[in-house]
Design an enzyme around this catalytic site. Structure first.
Site, mmCIF file in Angstrom:
data_model
loop_
_atom_site.group_PDB
_atom_site.id
_atom_site.type_symbol
_atom_site.label_atom_id
_atom_site.label_comp_id
_atom_site.label_asym_id
_atom_site.label_seq_id
_atom_site.Cartn_x
_atom_site.Cartn_y
_atom_site.Cartn_z
ATOM 1 N N GLY A 10 14.849 76.461 4.319
ATOM 2 C CA GLY A 10 14.420 75.203 4.267
ATOM 3 C C GLY A 10 14.117 74.274 2.778
ATOM 4 O O GLY A 10 15.335 75.116 1.887
ATOM 5 N N GLN A 11 15.159 72.638 2.998
ATOM 6 C CA GLN A 11 14.809 72.141 1.194
ATOM 7 C C GLN A 11 13.857 72.467 0.536
ATOM 8 O O GLN A 11 14.778 72.681 -0.476
ATOM 9 C CB GLN A 11 15.411 71.250 1.638
ATOM 10 C CG GLN A 11 16.601 70.350 2.740
ATOM 11 C CD GLN A 11 16.541 69.296 3.604
ATOM 12 O OE1 GLN A 11 17.297 68.133 3.078
ATOM 13 N NE2 GLN A 11 15.566 68.322 3.782
ATOM 14 N N ALA A 60 8.489 75.562 8.387
ATOM 15 C CA ALA A 60 8.101 74.623 10.290
ATOM 16 C C ALA A 60 8.981 74.283 10.686
ATOM 17 O O ALA A 60 10.287 74.863 10.652
ATOM 18 C CB ALA A 60 7.758 72.647 9.407
ATOM 19 N N THR A 62 11.131 72.091 11.768
ATOM 20 C CA THR A 62 11.444 70.718 11.762
ATOM 21 C C THR A 62 12.279 69.286 12.176
ATOM 22 O O THR A 62 12.792 69.222 12.495
ATOM 23 C CB THR A 62 12.074 70.303 10.254
ATOM 24 O OG1 THR A 62 13.143 71.192 10.162
ATOM 25 C CG2 THR A 62 10.749 70.659 9.603
ATOM 26 N N THR A 101 3.437 65.650 7.060
ATOM 27 C CA THR A 101 4.299 64.748 6.934
ATOM 28 C C THR A 101 3.789 63.602 6.998
ATOM 29 O O THR A 101 2.814 63.585 7.866
ATOM 30 C CB THR A 101 5.068 65.077 8.516
ATOM 31 O OG1 THR A 101 6.011 64.417 8.460
ATOM 32 C CG2 THR A 101 4.452 65.175 9.085
ATOM 33 N N ASP A 102 4.383 62.190 7.817
ATOM 34 C CA ASP A 102 4.870 61.213 7.961
ATOM 35 C C ASP A 102 4.083 61.454 9.413
ATOM 36 O O ASP A 102 3.143 60.215 9.505
ATOM 37 C CB ASP A 102 5.648 59.663 7.213
ATOM 38 C CG ASP A 102 6.592 60.495 7.365
ATOM 39 O OD1 ASP A 102 7.176 61.236 7.391
ATOM 40 O OD2 ASP A 102 7.000 60.096 8.929
ATOM 41 N N TYR A 125 6.195 66.675 18.115
ATOM 42 C CA TYR A 125 6.585 66.749 16.100
ATOM 43 C C TYR A 125 5.079 66.958 14.920
ATOM 44 O O TYR A 125 4.616 67.193 14.494
ATOM 45 C CB TYR A 125 7.595 66.333 15.585
ATOM 46 C CG TYR A 125 7.747 66.534 14.094
ATOM 47 C CD1 TYR A 125 7.515 68.086 13.283
ATOM 48 C CD2 TYR A 125 7.550 65.505 12.995
ATOM 49 C CE1 TYR A 125 8.349 68.380 11.858
ATOM 50 C CE2 TYR A 125 7.773 66.104 11.449
ATOM 51 C CZ TYR A 125 8.025 67.167 11.204
ATOM 52 O OH TYR A 125 8.074 67.777 10.187
ATOM 53 N N TRP A 150 10.890 61.952 4.482
ATOM 54 C CA TRP A 150 12.189 61.100 4.934
ATOM 55 C C TRP A 150 13.134 62.837 3.716
ATOM 56 O O TRP A 150 13.023 62.146 2.378
ATOM 57 C CB TRP A 150 12.923 59.508 4.135
ATOM 58 C CG TRP A 150 12.407 59.097 5.122
ATOM 59 C CD1 TRP A 150 11.148 59.029 6.591
ATOM 60 C CD2 TRP A 150 12.632 57.551 5.282
ATOM 61 N NE1 TRP A 150 11.551 58.095 7.432
ATOM 62 C CE2 TRP A 150 12.188 57.024 6.801
ATOM 63 C CE3 TRP A 150 13.076 56.901 4.367
ATOM 64 C CZ2 TRP A 150 12.104 55.811 6.327
ATOM 65 C CZ3 TRP A 150 14.204 55.546 4.356
ATOM 66 C CH2 TRP A 150 13.412 55.144 6.133
#
Length: 296
Positions: A10-11, A60, A62, A101-102, A125, A150
């Protein structure tokens, strides 16, 4: 300090892996099949083999839209996985830093969300991530839950790279202009996690455990984010396009996006002393890699 990161592709995990050579710190990123967060024996083997001082969960499910039709998979990765990680790390007295997360919020608030605001996810999610938060709180008191939003990085799949790819064959692009948030550089998230890890490792008895928000310092719409990406791209000789803001209703998706994903990072900054760099600097940092990828 030894840090084991659950997740390697993941990022945020990729960004954390770039810190592997930082003096005084060993960062080990591990994913399936070596570390499967949905498999308790796999987690135990990894923790016992690496003996980390800190465990970071960057793994996760995502895919927000896919989660609507893959509920079991989303809950396995986002709820059951954190529960197993929290139990295993608590049993070994290892602090757990968990990324959330938001999407745990409804998006109906008019201003930035703070940690004490009521949650209210509107899709699978968000529901699965909220369940993961609750499991971490219940099972490992030595935890930091870091909500972010984001996310983008110079690697992986993300919004800026999609915009640049579209601009290679379109002069005009429609982008949602009525959803607001804080675009957040994965490298800055990695830096924030390491700042928190250093803090709790140095002072376990007086550590700032709990839930925190960490987002980029600049709030904007998706359309404005796209315009910024193209402005930076133009300075590097890359593709550009005219961005037309459209409404969420004009761009329907399987999962409902929060209209407001803005996060107030003030508490994290006060506790751990780290603030993300301005968004334009992050985009400048990533742009050369994004443009090289377009040519490959």
């Amino acid at each position: 300090m030894r840090i084991l990161v659950a997740g390697k592709s993941g990022q945020v995990a990729t960004a954390l892996s770039r810190q592997a050579e930082e003096p005084g710190m060993a960062v080990i990123c591990s994913g399936r099949p070596d570390l499967d967060i949905t498999d308790a024996p796999s987690i135990s083997r990894s923790l016992d083999a690496h003996k980390p001082d800190i465990l970071i969960n960057a793994a996760a499910h995502t895919a927000v839209d896919k989660a609507e039709s893959e509920r079991d998979a989303a809950f396995a990765a986002n709820a059951e996985g954190p529960k197993l990680l929290a139990s295993a790390s608590a049993a070994r007295n290892i602090p757990l830093l968990h990324i959330s997360t938001d999407y745990v919020f409804s998006g109906s608030k008019s201003g930035p969300y703070v940690e004490s605001d009521p949650t209210g996810p509107t899709g699978v999610y968000g529901e699965s991530k909220l369940a993961g938060e609750e499991a971490v709180r219940e099972r490992n008191p030595q935890h930091i839950i870091l909500r972010t939003a984001w996310v983008f990085d110079k690697s992986g799949s993300n919004f800026p790279k999609t915009m640049l790819r579209l601009a290679t064959h379109r002069d005009d692009i429609n982008v949602v202009g009525d959803q607001w948030g804080n675009p957040t550089d994965a490298q800055e998230i990695a830096n924030a996690l390491l700042a928190a890890a250093k803090s709790v490792h140095a002072a376990r008895q007086n550590a700032h455990w709990g839930t925190f928000h960490f987002g980029g310092p600049d709030a904007m719409s998706w359309a404005d984010f796209a315009r910024l990406v193209f402005a930076v791209s133009a300075r590097h000789g890359g593709p550009t396009a005219t961005v037309h803001g459209i409404s969420t209703a004009e761009y329907p998706t399987p999962a409902r996006r929060p209209a407001n994903s803005m996060l107030d990072s003030g508490l994290f900054e006060a506790r751990f002393g780290y603030r993300a760099i301005p968004l334009e600097r992050s985009v400048e940092r990533c742009m050369p890699e994004w443009l090289r990828n377009l040519q490959s």
